[in-house]
Design a protein around this motif. Structure first.
Motif, PDB file in Angstrom:
ATOM      1  N   LEU A 125      -6.709  47.003   2.967  1.00 30.39           N
ATOM      2  CA  LEU A 125      -7.964  47.563   2.473  1.00 30.39           C
ATOM      3  C   LEU A 125      -7.813  48.020   1.024  1.00 30.39           C
ATOM      4  N   GLU A 175     -13.189  55.752   3.181  1.00 29.91           N
ATOM      5  CA  GLU A 175     -13.193  54.539   3.998  1.00 29.91           C
ATOM      6  C   GLU A 175     -11.947  54.451   4.867  1.00 29.91           C
ATOM      7  N   LYS A 226     -12.594  54.261   8.813  1.00 26.70           N
ATOM      8  CA  LYS A 226     -12.300  53.022   9.518  1.00 26.70           C
ATOM      9  C   LYS A 226     -11.069  53.106  10.409  1.00 26.70           C
ATOM     10  N   ARG A 228      -9.323  46.139  -2.882  1.00 28.75           N
ATOM     11  CA  ARG A 228     -10.368  46.785  -3.686  1.00 28.75           C
ATOM     12  C   ARG A 228     -10.315  46.253  -5.119  1.00 28.75           C
ATOM     13  N   HIS A 267      -3.444  47.316   8.113  1.00 29.05           N
ATOM     14  CA  HIS A 267      -4.871  47.265   7.783  1.00 29.05           C
ATOM     15  C   HIS A 267      -5.193  48.166   6.591  1.00 29.05           C
ATOM     16  N   CYS A 268      -4.611  49.350   6.574  1.00 27.39           N
ATOM     17  CA  CYS A 268      -4.859  50.277   5.463  1.00 27.39           C
ATOM     18  C   CYS A 268      -4.350  49.699   4.145  1.00 27.39           C
TER      19      CYS A 268
END
Length: 98
Positions: A76, A31, A35, A80, A72-73
């Motif tokens: 993310l 992902e 992304k 989770r 952003h990473c």
């Protein structure tokens, strides 16, 4: 040119084997790559089934864009539910570095 890296130290939830670990870590790495067009891989704790280290790197011509991608990473991975984020190490290398 700017280069940014993130190193994630993760504690995995109810994982009892290396096979189960792969089923948790691989989708996260995929992902991130899909992304955000970063280079990402599992890089640490390869022989432990409840821990994982994921590293990623990104190159950009713009420092602001690089910071946005790294932010952003990080969000993310932190979002989770199947992993607990133990630590994140961020490195930033710019044009003025030797």
């Amino acid at each position: 040119m700017y280069v940014g890296t993130l190193s994630f130290d993760l504690l995995l939830g109810d994982v009892r084997s290396l096979k189960e670990k792969r089923s948790v870590v691989r989708p996260i790495v995929a992902e991130l790559q899909r992304k955000y067009a970063v280079s990402a891989a599992e890089v640490d704790h390869l022989d432990l089934h409840r821990r994982a280290g994921i590293g990623l790197a990104v190159v950009s011509a713009d420092a602001g864009h690089l910071t946005d991608v790294l932010d952003h990473c990080e969000r993310l991975v932190a979002g989770r539910p199947e992993v607990e984020l133990l630590s994140v190490r961020r490195r930033f290398h710019g044009e003025d570095d030797d």
